[in-house]
Design a protein around this motif. Structure first.
Motif, PDB file in Angstrom:
ATOM      1  N   GLU A  40       0.834  -1.199   0.000  1.00 47.92           N
ATOM      2  CA  GLU A  40       0.000   0.000   0.000  1.00 47.92           C
ATOM      3  C   GLU A  40       0.873   1.255   0.000  1.00 47.92           C
ATOM      4  O   GLU A  40       0.567   2.240  -0.671  1.00 47.92           O
TER       5      GLU A  40
ATOM      6  N   GLN B  94       2.255   1.698  -3.416  1.00 52.74           N
ATOM      7  CA  GLN B  94       1.184   2.193  -4.274  1.00 52.74           C
ATOM      8  C   GLN B  94       1.036   3.706  -4.110  1.00 52.74           C
ATOM      9  O   GLN B  94       0.872   4.425  -5.099  1.00 52.74           O
ATOM     10  N   GLU B  95       1.099   4.199  -2.890  1.00 56.81           N
ATOM     11  CA  GLU B  95       1.022   5.644  -2.655  1.00 56.81           C
ATOM     12  C   GLU B  95       2.153   6.375  -3.375  1.00 56.81           C
ATOM     13  O   GLU B  95       1.939   7.426  -3.978  1.00 56.81           O
TER      14      GLU B  95
ATOM     15  N   ILE C 261      -6.480   3.787 -10.052  1.00 56.05           N
ATOM     16  CA  ILE C 261      -5.918   3.234  -8.820  1.00 56.05           C
ATOM     17  C   ILE C 261      -6.582   3.849  -7.595  1.00 56.05           C
ATOM     18  O   ILE C 261      -6.974   3.134  -6.669  1.00 56.05           O
ATOM     19  N   LYS C 262      -6.721   5.171  -7.588  1.00 56.32           N
ATOM     20  CA  LYS C 262      -7.319   5.862  -6.436  1.00 56.32           C
ATOM     21  C   LYS C 262      -8.730   5.381  -6.140  1.00 56.32           C
ATOM     22  O   LYS C 262      -9.128   5.247  -4.996  1.00 56.32           O
ATOM     23  N   HIS C 263      -9.486   5.136  -7.217  1.00 54.76           N
ATOM     24  CA  HIS C 263     -10.885   4.745  -7.047  1.00 54.76           C
ATOM     25  C   HIS C 263     -11.097   3.230  -7.115  1.00 54.76           C
ATOM     26  O   HIS C 263     -12.231   2.762  -7.145  1.00 54.76           O
ATOM     27  N   GLU C 264      -9.983   2.509  -7.168  1.00 54.43           N
ATOM     28  CA  GLU C 264      -9.987   1.050  -7.098  1.00 54.43           C
ATOM     29  C   GLU C 264     -10.911   0.397  -8.124  1.00 54.43           C
ATOM     30  O   GLU C 264     -11.701  -0.487  -7.819  1.00 54.43           O
ATOM     31  N   LEU C 265     -10.776   0.840  -9.376  1.00 58.06           N
ATOM     32  CA  LEU C 265     -11.576   0.237 -10.438  1.00 58.06           C
ATOM     33  C   LEU C 265     -10.983  -1.103 -10.846  1.00 58.06           C
ATOM     34  O   LEU C 265      -9.765  -1.272 -10.868  1.00 58.06           O
ATOM     35  N   SER C 266     -11.854  -2.017 -11.175  1.00 57.81           N
ATOM     36  CA  SER C 266     -11.415  -3.317 -11.667  1.00 57.81           C
ATOM     37  C   SER C 266     -11.069  -3.192 -13.148  1.00 57.81           C
ATOM     38  O   SER C 266     -11.400  -2.191 -13.812  1.00 57.81           O
ATOM     39  N   LYS C 267     -10.425  -4.206 -13.674  1.00 54.88           N
ATOM     40  CA  LYS C 267     -10.086  -4.222 -15.101  1.00 54.88           C
ATOM     41  C   LYS C 267     -11.356  -4.106 -15.940  1.00 54.88           C
ATOM     42  O   LYS C 267     -11.396  -3.357 -16.913  1.00 54.88           O
TER      43      LYS C 267
ATOM     44  N   GLU D  32     -14.211  -2.701 -15.091  1.00 51.49           N
ATOM     45  CA  GLU D  32     -14.753  -1.346 -14.976  1.00 51.49           C
ATOM     46  C   GLU D  32     -13.988  -0.362 -15.858  1.00 51.49           C
ATOM     47  O   GLU D  32     -14.582   0.523 -16.475  1.00 51.49           O
TER      48      GLU D  32
ATOM     49  N   LYS E 141     -18.053   5.170  -9.355  1.00 49.87           N
ATOM     50  CA  LYS E 141     -16.868   5.454  -8.545  1.00 49.87           C
ATOM     51  C   LYS E 141     -16.112   6.694  -9.045  1.00 49.87           C
ATOM     52  O   LYS E 141     -15.272   7.233  -8.331  1.00 49.87           O
TER      53      LYS E 141
END
Length: 111
Positions: free
Chosen positions: A12, A15-16, A33-39, A41, A81
């Motif tokens: 984590e 990642q930051e 990355i910030k909004h944690e979208l899946s592939k 999405e 998101k």
């Protein structure tokens, strides 16, 4: 030996750091990355953009002068998101569908 929790915290942290680095050059990737979208999405966002870009090109060729429905469609279909204005700017800044994103930005500023 490092525990799974310690590894997760370290990842984590990495990642930051990576987000800070890519935020300037790749703002859309940073949003992903910030909004944690899946592939899936992310693929849906690209499909939405491709569809709207096609519609924009078609409407331009047919002589349309108003394209507000394209913005409405984008906002309505964008993943919950993501914030539309931020996403449009990030896509434009990363040169993803730049003509379409410039149009959507112009429509936003006109309203």
């Amino acid at each position: 030996m490092e525990t799974n929790e310690e590894k997760l915290r370290r990842l984590e942290f990495y990642q930051e750091i990576l987000l800070t680095v890519i935020d300037q050059s790749y703002p859309f990737y940073a949003l992903i990355i910030k909004h944690e979208l899946s592939k899936q999405e992310v693929e849906e966002v690209y499909q939405l953009c491709a569809k709207l870009d096609y519609e924009f090109t078609k409407q331009k060729e047919e002589g349309f002068v108003t394209f507000s429905p394209l913005l409405t469609h984008f906002v309505g279909m964008l993943n919950y998101k993501l914030e539309p204005h931020e996403t449009i700017k990030a896509l434009y800044d990363q040169d993803i569908y730049p003509e379409l994103m410039a149009l959507l930005t112009k429509i936003i500023h006109e309203n």
